[in-house]
Structure formats: C-alpha cells, structure tokens
Scaffold this active site. Structure first.
Site, short mmCIF file in Angstrom:
data_model
loop_
_atom_site.label_atom_id
_atom_site.label_comp_id
_atom_site.label_asym_id
_atom_site.label_seq_id
_atom_site.Cartn_x
_atom_site.Cartn_y
_atom_site.Cartn_z
N ASN A 8 41.06 27.22 53.52
CA ASN A 8 41.09 28.68 53.37
C ASN A 8 39.84 29.22 54.04
O ASN A 8 38.74 29.07 53.52
CB ASN A 8 41.13 29.03 51.87
CG ASN A 8 40.96 30.52 51.62
OD1 ASN A 8 41.09 31.33 52.55
ND2 ASN A 8 40.69 30.88 50.38
N LYS A 10 38.98 32.24 54.50
CA LYS A 10 38.52 33.52 53.95
C LYS A 10 38.25 34.50 55.12
O LYS A 10 39.00 34.48 56.09
CB LYS A 10 37.31 33.30 53.02
CG LYS A 10 37.62 32.20 51.98
CD LYS A 10 36.61 32.04 50.89
CE LYS A 10 37.05 30.94 49.93
NZ LYS A 10 36.17 30.79 48.78
N HIS A 92 44.39 34.44 44.83
CA HIS A 92 43.12 33.73 44.98
C HIS A 92 42.07 34.37 44.08
O HIS A 92 42.09 35.59 43.85
CB HIS A 92 42.66 33.75 46.44
CG HIS A 92 41.46 32.89 46.66
ND1 HIS A 92 40.19 33.36 46.43
CD2 HIS A 92 41.33 31.60 47.03
CE1 HIS A 92 39.33 32.36 46.67
NE2 HIS A 92 40.00 31.28 47.04
N GLU A 94 39.16 35.32 44.57
CA GLU A 94 38.46 36.50 45.13
C GLU A 94 39.37 37.73 45.11
O GLU A 94 38.89 38.86 44.94
CB GLU A 94 37.96 36.17 46.54
CG GLU A 94 36.76 35.24 46.48
CD GLU A 94 36.70 34.17 47.53
OE1 GLU A 94 37.30 34.35 48.61
OE2 GLU A 94 36.07 33.13 47.28
N GLU A 162 41.74 26.48 40.88
CA GLU A 162 40.40 26.72 41.42
C GLU A 162 39.53 27.33 40.32
O GLU A 162 39.57 28.56 40.10
CB GLU A 162 40.45 27.66 42.62
CG GLU A 162 41.29 27.12 43.76
CD GLU A 162 40.89 27.73 45.11
OE1 GLU A 162 40.55 26.98 46.00
OE2 GLU A 162 40.89 28.98 45.22
N GLY A 168 32.47 28.11 45.90
CA GLY A 168 31.33 28.53 46.70
C GLY A 168 29.98 28.32 46.02
O GLY A 168 28.97 28.87 46.46
N SER A 202 34.34 23.95 45.92
CA SER A 202 33.26 23.11 46.44
C SER A 202 33.71 21.69 46.82
O SER A 202 32.97 20.72 46.62
CB SER A 202 32.09 23.07 45.44
OG SER A 202 31.53 24.37 45.31
P1 13P Z 1 34.72 26.63 48.43
O1 13P Z 1 35.31 25.32 48.92
O2 13P Z 1 33.84 27.28 49.44
O3 13P Z 1 34.08 26.44 47.08
O4 13P Z 1 35.94 27.64 48.22
C1 13P Z 1 37.05 27.22 47.50
C2 13P Z 1 38.13 28.21 47.66
O5 13P Z 1 38.04 29.32 47.19
C3 13P Z 1 39.30 27.82 48.45
O6 13P Z 1 40.33 28.74 48.33
#
Ligand code: 13P
Length: 245
Positions: A8, A10, A92, A94, A162, A168, A202
């Site tokens: 992803n 983003k 997601h 976010e 997640e 992150g 992560s």
């Molecule tokens: P990270 O791997 O940067 O922690 O992000 C995970 C994520 O949100 C994947 O959709």
C-alpha cells in the site's frame, strides 16, 4: 493458497517514480509463487500496470459507493475497474481515523466493490487504548459485523488486520498477536471465514517470514517497506520461502 504480499503506497510515488520502481523491482524467480498486489495512488495506476515486469495485480486505495455523480474528488468502483484495478482497499485505518470513515460507510463501499467486480480488501484493527482495555475481540467483531452481510454478494474478498498502534510506528504485532486476531476475524466471518486474512503494521524484511508462518496469516499488507523496490522484493521472497498454506 499462495501467500499474498501487498504493498500500500499510500500518498507516495507519482507516475514517473512508479515506472522507476518497476525497473528496479526484481524479486527472485521463485517469488512467482506469491500473489503480488500493489495499491499505488490512483494517478499512478496506469503507470504501474504498464510498467510492471512481474505478474501482479493492482488495486485502488479507496472508492466511493456511488457509481457516478456530483462528488468532487471521489472515484467509483466502476471507474477503478475500467482503469485496470482488480482490487480495492476499503476502510484502511487512515481512512477511518484521519478521514472519519464509519463502519456504515465501509459497508457501503464493500457493496460497491462487489457490484463492480472488484475484490474488496477490507481493513480492520484496534486502537492501542482498545487493546489495553481488553476490547480487541469486541472491536474486531463489531468492525467485521458491519460489512459481513455485504460480502454475501461478493465473489472474492480479503480482510486485512492492521492494528492501528502498529501502523507506521515500527512496532509490530508478534506472530502470536496476529494469529489471535486473525482467528477472531475468521470466526466473525462465520461461513465466509476461509478468505485470506492479511496482517499489516510495520512489516519489514526481517519480520515478514515469521508473520507469514504464523497460523491463520495468509499474507501481508505493507506500507513503508513497500516503497523501496529492493526492500519489497525481499518481503516477496520471504513469502515465497514460507510457501503456500
Ligand atoms: P506500515 O507498513 O508503514 O506500518 O503501514 C501499514 C499499512 O497501513 C498498510 O496498509
């Protein structure tokens, strides 16, 4: 079932960087035994599809539930499909926590993906306060319960667990944490519980193999570590080494 290794991106990688990524993305030949998926920004979807040199599916990071209309800034599932997307991330973390997306909206988007023939990859996960308060199971059951009925009309789907505290942050759920949560998700899905359940939060080349070896973990959804082609290739290779199952 082959492990799913999904990136992803983003809000990263415009079309030119996307082409550069695929020039350098060269996992070992045996990584063909994983299912690779990329979620680039919408504006880079065509560049990704046109420049990928390995078998891979592409998806979008968000859709609106309407097919068309006066909804400035949104894209529909139908448009994503027409543009070559096979999958759509839905709900997601976010989207839920930065943009205030609700369980009810997630459910409508799952329905829209099914209508358009996209594979929804529906994201769930608890906040750290919820985990600390012992509410993991309640939160996951509520989130899955909100869209479960709409999955009845969908041919194929995935769920991504997640945990919000692991996204992150460099803090990863242990393989045991992931297995525990995935088992809850599967149970909440009931008769639909054989669908792939991915772990995200992560993931990196050092922890990917252990996570993908854990019971009930069918693959990974990778954020930051999917942006670099060499790093992401190592995660794909880890999934291939773990093998199907
Ligand atoms: P990270 O791997 O940067 O922690 O992000 C995970 C994520 O949100 C994947 O959709």
């Amino acid at each position: 079932m082959a492990k799913v290794v999904a990136g992803n991106w983003k809000m990263n990688h415009g079309p030119a960087v996307t082409e550069g990524f695929f020039e350098r993305f060269r996992p070992d030949a045996n990584a063909g035994s994983v299912r690779l998926v990329f979620f680039p920004p919408d504006l880079s979807l065509a560049a990704g599809i046109g420049s990928a040199r390995v078998p891979a599916d592409f998806g979008v990071q968000n859709i609106h539930w309407e097919a068309a209309g006066a909804l400035t800034g949104e894209i529909s599932a139908e448009m994503a499909k027409e543009a070559g997307a096979a999958l759509a991330l839905i709900g997601h973390s976010e989207r839920r926590h930065v943009f205030g997306e609700t369980d009810a909206e997630v459910d409508r988007k799952v329905g829209a993906a099914g209508r358009a023939g996209l594979v929804p990859v529906v994201c769930v996960g608890e906040l750290i306060e919820e985990r600390k308060a012992g509410r993991l199971e309640e939160v996951l059951r509520r989130q899955v319960g909100a869209f479960r009925a709409s999955l009845g009309a969908v041919e194929e789907f995935m769920v991504a667990y997640e945990p919000v505290w692991a996204i992150g942050t460099g803090e990863t759920a242990t393989p045991d944490d992931a297995s525990e949560a995935h088992a809850i998700v599967r149970d909440a899905l009931g008769s639909l519980g054989r669908a792939p359940v991915l772990y995200g939060g992560s993931v990196n080349p050092a922890n990917a193999a252990a996570l993908m070896s854990a019971p009930d973990v069918d693959g990974v959804l990778v954020g930051g570590a999917s942006l670099d082609p060499e790093v992401f290739a190592r995660i794909a290779e880890a999934g291939a080494a773990v093998g199907p199952g």
